[in-house]
Design a protein around this motif. Sequence first.
Motif, PDB file in Angstrom:
ATOM      1  N   SER A   1       0.794  -1.236   0.000  1.00 36.62           N
ATOM      2  CA  SER A   1       0.000   0.000   0.000  1.00 36.62           C
ATOM      3  C   SER A   1       0.830   1.291   0.000  1.00 36.62           C
ATOM      4  CB  SER A   1      -0.980   0.009   1.176  1.00 36.62           C
ATOM      5  OG  SER A   1      -0.307  -0.094   2.404  1.00 36.62           O
ATOM      6  N   PRO A   2       1.968   1.377   0.720  1.00 40.70           N
ATOM      7  CA  PRO A   2       2.733   2.638   0.670  1.00 40.70           C
ATOM      8  C   PRO A   2       3.269   2.977  -0.719  1.00 40.70           C
ATOM      9  CG  PRO A   2       3.397   1.305   2.563  1.00 40.70           C
ATOM     10  CD  PRO A   2       2.565   0.433   1.696  1.00 40.70           C
ATOM     11  N   LYS A   3       3.355   1.972  -1.586  1.00 42.64           N
ATOM     12  CA  LYS A   3       3.912   2.203  -2.925  1.00 42.64           C
ATOM     13  C   LYS A   3       2.859   2.675  -3.908  1.00 42.64           C
ATOM     14  CE  LYS A   3       7.400  -1.344  -2.085  1.00 42.64           C
ATOM     15  NZ  LYS A   3       8.012  -2.610  -2.531  1.00 42.64           N
ATOM     16  N   ILE A   4       1.578   2.487  -3.553  1.00 43.50           N
ATOM     17  CA  ILE A   4       0.490   2.974  -4.416  1.00 43.50           C
ATOM     18  C   ILE A   4      -0.598   3.572  -3.517  1.00 43.50           C
ATOM     19  CG2 ILE A   4       0.754   1.628  -6.549  1.00 43.50           C
ATOM     20  CD1 ILE A   4      -0.951  -0.518  -5.331  1.00 43.50           C
ATOM     21  N   GLU A   5      -0.266   4.705  -2.928  1.00 43.86           N
ATOM     22  CA  GLU A   5      -1.142   5.321  -1.934  1.00 43.86           C
ATOM     23  C   GLU A   5      -2.459   5.815  -2.531  1.00 43.86           C
ATOM     24  OE1 GLU A   5       1.296   8.348  -0.244  1.00 43.86           O
ATOM     25  OE2 GLU A   5       2.311   6.963   1.140  1.00 43.86           O
ATOM     26  N   GLU A   6      -2.500   5.988  -3.845  1.00 40.47           N
ATOM     27  CA  GLU A   6      -3.740   6.463  -4.474  1.00 40.47           C
ATOM     28  C   GLU A   6      -4.858   5.418  -4.394  1.00 40.47           C
ATOM     29  OE1 GLU A   6      -0.279   8.110  -6.994  1.00 40.47           O
ATOM     30  OE2 GLU A   6      -0.763   6.342  -5.779  1.00 40.47           O
ATOM     31  N   VAL A   7      -4.490   4.157  -4.205  1.00 40.37           N
ATOM     32  CA  VAL A   7      -5.479   3.074  -4.095  1.00 40.37           C
ATOM     33  C   VAL A   7      -5.754   2.826  -2.614  1.00 40.37           C
ATOM     34  CG1 VAL A   7      -5.995   0.662  -4.634  1.00 40.37           C
ATOM     35  CG2 VAL A   7      -4.630   2.033  -6.229  1.00 40.37           C
ATOM     36  N   SER A   8      -7.017   2.837  -2.219  1.00 43.22           N
ATOM     37  CA  SER A   8      -7.370   2.633  -0.815  1.00 43.22           C
ATOM     38  C   SER A   8      -6.989   1.214  -0.366  1.00 43.22           C
ATOM     39  CB  SER A   8      -8.868   2.848  -0.603  1.00 43.22           C
ATOM     40  OG  SER A   8      -9.610   1.789  -1.186  1.00 43.22           O
ATOM     41  N   ILE A   9      -6.847   1.050   0.936  1.00 43.22           N
ATOM     42  CA  ILE A   9      -6.508  -0.266   1.499  1.00 43.22           C
ATOM     43  C   ILE A   9      -7.558  -1.297   1.097  1.00 43.22           C
ATOM     44  CG2 ILE A   9      -6.278  -1.587   3.640  1.00 43.22           C
ATOM     45  CD1 ILE A   9      -3.877   0.084   3.190  1.00 43.22           C
ATOM     46  N   ASN A  10      -8.832  -0.924   1.187  1.00 36.66           N
ATOM     47  CA  ASN A  10      -9.909  -1.856   0.854  1.00 36.66           C
ATOM     48  C   ASN A  10      -9.874  -2.266  -0.612  1.00 36.66           C
ATOM     49  OD1 ASN A  10     -10.886  -1.848   3.470  1.00 36.66           O
ATOM     50  ND2 ASN A  10     -12.422  -0.278   3.089  1.00 36.66           N
ATOM     51  N   ASP A  11      -9.657  -1.280  -1.495  1.00 35.57           N
ATOM     52  CA  ASP A  11      -9.588  -1.591  -2.925  1.00 35.57           C
ATOM     53  C   ASP A  11      -8.376  -2.453  -3.243  1.00 35.57           C
ATOM     54  OD1 ASP A  11     -11.896  -0.232  -3.395  1.00 35.57           O
ATOM     55  OD2 ASP A  11     -10.967   1.498  -4.376  1.00 35.57           O
ATOM     56  N   LEU A  12      -7.250  -2.139  -2.612  1.00 35.13           N
ATOM     57  CA  LEU A  12      -6.040  -2.917  -2.845  1.00 35.13           C
ATOM     58  C   LEU A  12      -6.237  -4.357  -2.390  1.00 35.13           C
ATOM     59  CD1 LEU A  12      -3.116  -3.037  -3.771  1.00 35.13           C
ATOM     60  CD2 LEU A  12      -2.423  -2.226  -1.510  1.00 35.13           C
ATOM     61  N   GLN A  13      -6.920  -4.532  -1.274  1.00 35.66           N
ATOM     62  CA  GLN A  13      -7.192  -5.878  -0.787  1.00 35.66           C
ATOM     63  C   GLN A  13      -8.048  -6.650  -1.793  1.00 35.66           C
ATOM     64  OE1 GLN A  13      -9.665  -6.377   2.804  1.00 35.66           O
ATOM     65  NE2 GLN A  13      -8.062  -7.724   3.574  1.00 35.66           N
ATOM     66  N   GLU A  14      -9.059  -5.994  -2.342  1.00 36.47           N
ATOM     67  CA  GLU A  14      -9.919  -6.652  -3.335  1.00 36.47           C
ATOM     68  C   GLU A  14      -9.130  -7.027  -4.586  1.00 36.47           C
ATOM     69  OE1 GLU A  14     -12.981  -7.631  -2.912  1.00 36.47           O
ATOM     70  OE2 GLU A  14     -13.179  -6.754  -0.926  1.00 36.47           O
ATOM     71  N   ILE A  15      -8.246  -6.127  -5.008  1.00 35.69           N
ATOM     72  CA  ILE A  15      -7.426  -6.394  -6.193  1.00 35.69           C
ATOM     73  C   ILE A  15      -6.515  -7.589  -5.962  1.00 35.69           C
ATOM     74  CG2 ILE A  15      -5.519  -5.494  -7.595  1.00 35.69           C
ATOM     75  CD1 ILE A  15      -6.796  -2.700  -7.254  1.00 35.69           C
ATOM     76  N   LEU A  16      -5.832  -7.612  -4.824  1.00 36.82           N
ATOM     77  CA  LEU A  16      -4.886  -8.691  -4.544  1.00 36.82           C
ATOM     78  C   LEU A  16      -5.588 -10.025  -4.340  1.00 36.82           C
ATOM     79  CD1 LEU A  16      -2.339  -6.831  -2.238  1.00 36.82           C
ATOM     80  CD2 LEU A  16      -2.048  -7.483  -4.628  1.00 36.82           C
ATOM     81  N   LYS A  17      -6.765  -9.990  -3.734  1.00 35.64           N
ATOM     82  CA  LYS A  17      -7.550 -11.217  -3.584  1.00 35.64           C
ATOM     83  C   LYS A  17      -7.912 -11.779  -4.952  1.00 35.64           C
ATOM     84  CE  LYS A  17     -11.079 -10.987  -0.855  1.00 35.64           C
ATOM     85  NZ  LYS A  17     -12.231 -10.351  -0.126  1.00 35.64           N
ATOM     86  N   ALA A  18      -8.307 -10.902  -5.864  1.00 35.50           N
ATOM     87  CA  ALA A  18      -8.677 -11.350  -7.207  1.00 35.50           C
ATOM     88  C   ALA A  18      -7.467 -11.901  -7.960  1.00 35.50           C
ATOM     89  CB  ALA A  18      -9.303 -10.191  -7.993  1.00 35.50           C
ATOM     90  N   ILE A  19      -6.338 -11.203  -7.847  1.00 32.62           N
ATOM     91  CA  ILE A  19      -5.116 -11.666  -8.526  1.00 32.62           C
ATOM     92  C   ILE A  19      -4.682 -13.011  -7.973  1.00 32.62           C
ATOM     93  CG2 ILE A  19      -2.666 -11.194  -8.903  1.00 32.62           C
ATOM     94  CD1 ILE A  19      -3.351  -8.208  -8.891  1.00 32.62           C
ATOM     95  N   ARG A  20      -4.705 -13.139  -6.651  1.00 34.02           N
ATOM     96  CA  ARG A  20      -4.298 -14.411  -6.046  1.00 34.02           C
ATOM     97  C   ARG A  20      -5.236 -15.541  -6.480  1.00 34.02           C
ATOM     98  NH1 ARG A  20      -2.933 -14.849   0.288  1.00 34.02           N
ATOM     99  NH2 ARG A  20      -0.945 -14.002  -0.425  1.00 34.02           N
ATOM    100  N   SER A  21      -6.529 -15.248  -6.616  1.00 32.24           N
ATOM    101  CA  SER A  21      -7.477 -16.280  -7.042  1.00 32.24           C
ATOM    102  C   SER A  21      -7.173 -16.752  -8.460  1.00 32.24           C
ATOM    103  CB  SER A  21      -8.911 -15.754  -6.960  1.00 32.24           C
ATOM    104  OG  SER A  21      -9.196 -14.835  -7.994  1.00 32.24           O
ATOM    105  N   ILE A  22      -6.684 -15.828  -9.293  1.00 30.68           N
ATOM    106  CA  ILE A  22      -6.329 -16.201 -10.667  1.00 30.68           C
ATOM    107  C   ILE A  22      -5.132 -17.147 -10.666  1.00 30.68           C
ATOM    108  CG2 ILE A  22      -5.452 -15.303 -12.864  1.00 30.68           C
ATOM    109  CD1 ILE A  22      -7.078 -12.717 -12.247  1.00 30.68           C
TER     110      ILE A  22
END
Length: 228
Positions: A49-70
């Motif tokens: 998260s500190p490297k892409i502060e423009e993305v909220s913690i919640n959104d980043l979590q959703e993105i990473l969950k989706a990527i990991r599922s792939i």
Amino acid sequence: MKSLKIPEQYQLGITLIIKIDESLFNRLLSAITEVHPFVDIDSLVLEISPKIEEVSINDLQEILKAIRSIYSLRIQENLKNTEIITGLVNAVSSNDTFSELSSEELAHFKQRLTKLLAIDGSISISSQAISLLQEYDSIFLNSRILTDVRPVFKAEKNEGIAGALVVHTLKIAYQDASGSREFYVALDSTDVQKLQEQLSQSLLEVEVIQAMLNKADVIYLDPNSSSK
């Protein structure tokens, strides 16, 4: 290849992957490639998260969950990258949740999937670790020990209590193919002590193994590790 579907819990993450601008996506890609592998998704989020502060913690979590599922899908179904990309693009195209996406956005999604699946870094390693953890028939969820005092009455109950027992009940919750389940085991104080000793011994063994892995320069993937 069987057709793929986007489970509801990953739809927001997929949408965010498609919608974030190119600069943010490239920074996310770089962060995922460089970050230390974490089995725990929350630790991964806090590290990135500190490297892409423009993305909220919640959104980043959703993105990473989706990527990991792939990545997990690739491992579990033994699919080629091209099969996953085609399958997911078709799944998005046929899902009403994504009906407002333009053909250009679908093309971006295909390109981004190609880049994501080319990474051989944190997400790939942690996804493989999770896949290994989930191969067991039963997976531990949580436990609890309840302690009760059980009275022992005299032969003539109206004469009162002769003594008392301390009884422990160990509750273990676990998950198998049918869902969440639980069972109970009665323990006495000696059993609790034995269990405590065995668990302590296991933790000591983990420390020894971790030291060996560190010496061999092999990453220790602790499912409960946290971001530092």
